[in-house]
Write a protein that holds these residues in place. Structure first.
Motif, PDB file in Angstrom:
ATOM      1  N   LYS A 213       0.820  -1.222   0.000  1.00 29.35           N
ATOM      2  CA  LYS A 213       0.000   0.000   0.000  1.00 29.35           C
ATOM      3  C   LYS A 213       0.854   1.273   0.000  1.00 29.35           C
ATOM      4  CE  LYS A 213      -4.335  -1.495   1.969  1.00 29.35           C
ATOM      5  NZ  LYS A 213      -4.613  -2.209   3.188  1.00 29.35           N
ATOM      6  N   GLN A 214       2.040   1.221   0.671  1.00 28.25           N
ATOM      7  CA  GLN A 214       2.841   2.431   0.759  1.00 28.25           C
ATOM      8  C   GLN A 214       3.664   2.684  -0.501  1.00 28.25           C
ATOM      9  OE1 GLN A 214       4.983   2.473   4.508  1.00 28.25           O
ATOM     10  NE2 GLN A 214       3.308   1.253   5.346  1.00 28.25           N
ATOM     11  N   LEU A 215       3.880   1.645  -1.259  1.00 22.98           N
ATOM     12  CA  LEU A 215       4.706   1.808  -2.459  1.00 22.98           C
ATOM     13  C   LEU A 215       3.903   2.275  -3.673  1.00 22.98           C
ATOM     14  CD1 LEU A 215       7.027  -1.331  -2.291  1.00 22.98           C
ATOM     15  CD2 LEU A 215       7.697   1.040  -2.046  1.00 22.98           C
ATOM     16  N   PHE A 216       2.637   1.880  -3.697  1.00 20.21           N
ATOM     17  CA  PHE A 216       1.851   2.218  -4.900  1.00 20.21           C
ATOM     18  C   PHE A 216       0.630   3.054  -4.551  1.00 20.21           C
ATOM     19  CE2 PHE A 216       3.919  -1.897  -5.734  1.00 20.21           C
ATOM     20  CZ  PHE A 216       4.732  -1.507  -6.755  1.00 20.21           C
TER      21      PHE A 216
END
Ligand code: SF4
Length: 286
Positions: free
Chosen positions: A283-286
């Motif tokens: 979730k934090q990367l995309f």
């Protein structure tokens, strides 16, 4: 399929068609029971990969069905995929978060493995999977006519679509109790494959046949003929129904297209849940 037929994949498409027609002819309703092709559901492969990390190599080697099947190859080398197929079966089952699985007796061990995978997953990452229960049929095990595991390659099976004269030919040429020479000799139904078929398809008469066989009051030819009659009775309506379905050239296509689509939708939801639970949704990367 590939564990057994790696080199004759050309026939797979026809076999799929035949199996769907078999399902329809025995009364499986595709509106209630979704029929899909495993290799058309990419989510199953992805789940198989995740699950393969959750089962130890030792555990797979302990699986009694895998052990038996490796033994049946007569010492031939087996593939990596062959040894791991219970893991792929776990993905087949869990991709739709199944809670009840109708299986034959020899598949029970695989289902146990599936439960272990589901339990491990739930314990480690949180509850995603129901723990699937086993549903054994009335006839939970039916060997081939030679007493070995029923298989096309061994030529020991009766097919739902076999013409009746072929069915009877197969039955009549089956080896029975080899200790019996004459019809009046006392027989041993317990070790006779025909008797297993009598128990499955001629339940009402099976006890009497068992007794008469042990007392030497029924000959094997008569016994086999009675089985042929029962199998004819059993197969006739199935084959009539099959003919109706066969006359619609697009029915299999329609059912599989719908079934694959439905399964992809459900399996995608499962995979989303799996990835979220494993923090692989990034979730934090995309
Ligand atoms: Fe088998 Fe029937 Fe012959 Fe008995 S009489 S040995 S059950 S085939």
């Amino acid at each position: 399929v590939l564990t057994d037929h790696l080199r004759d994949t050309k026939e797979v498409e026809q076999s799929i068609r035949d199996i769907v027609l078999d399902y329809l002819s025995v009364g499986i309703d595709p509106e209630k029971s979704t029929i899909f092709i495993q290799s058309q559901i990419p989510q199953i492969s992805e789940l198989t990969m995740f699950f393969s990390m959750m089962v130890s190599f030792k555990r797979i080697q302990r699986n009694p069905t895998v052990k038996e099947e490796i033994k049946a190859t007569g010492g031939k080398e087996v593939s990596y995929g062959f040894v791991g197929y219970p893991v792929s079966q776990a993905a087949d089952i869990l991709c739709v978060r199944a809670n009840l699985v109708p299986v034959g007796k020899d598949q029970e061990a695989h289902l146990e493995q599936t439960r272990e995978v589901a339990e491990f997953f739930n314990r480690t990452y949180g509850n995603v999977f129901p723990i699937p229960k086993t549903l054994l049929g009335k006839v939970s095990k039916l060997p081939g006519l030679d007493g070995q595991k029923m298989s096309k390659s061994r030529g020991n099976a009766i097919y739902l679509s076999d013409p009746i004269n072929i069915v009877c030919k197969k039955v009549m040429s089956t080896i029975t109790d080899t200790t019996r020479i004459h019809a009046a000799d006392k027989g041993h139904p317990d070790g006779c494959n025909i008797f297993q078929y009598q128990c499955a398809f001629n339940r009402d008469e099976a006890d009497a046949i068992c007794k008469d066989c042990m007392d030497g009051k029924i000959g094997c030819v008569t016994c086999k003929k009675r089985l042929c009659d029962k199998l004819t009775e059993f197969l006739k309506p199935i084959q009539e129904k099959r003919k109706i379905y066969e006359s619609d050239p697009n029915i299999v296509k329609r059912i599989l297209r719908k079934g694959n689509q439905r399964t992809i939708e459900e399996a995608s939801k499962t995979l989303e849940m799996v990835k979220e639970a494993m923090f692989f949704d990034y979730k934090q990367l995309f």
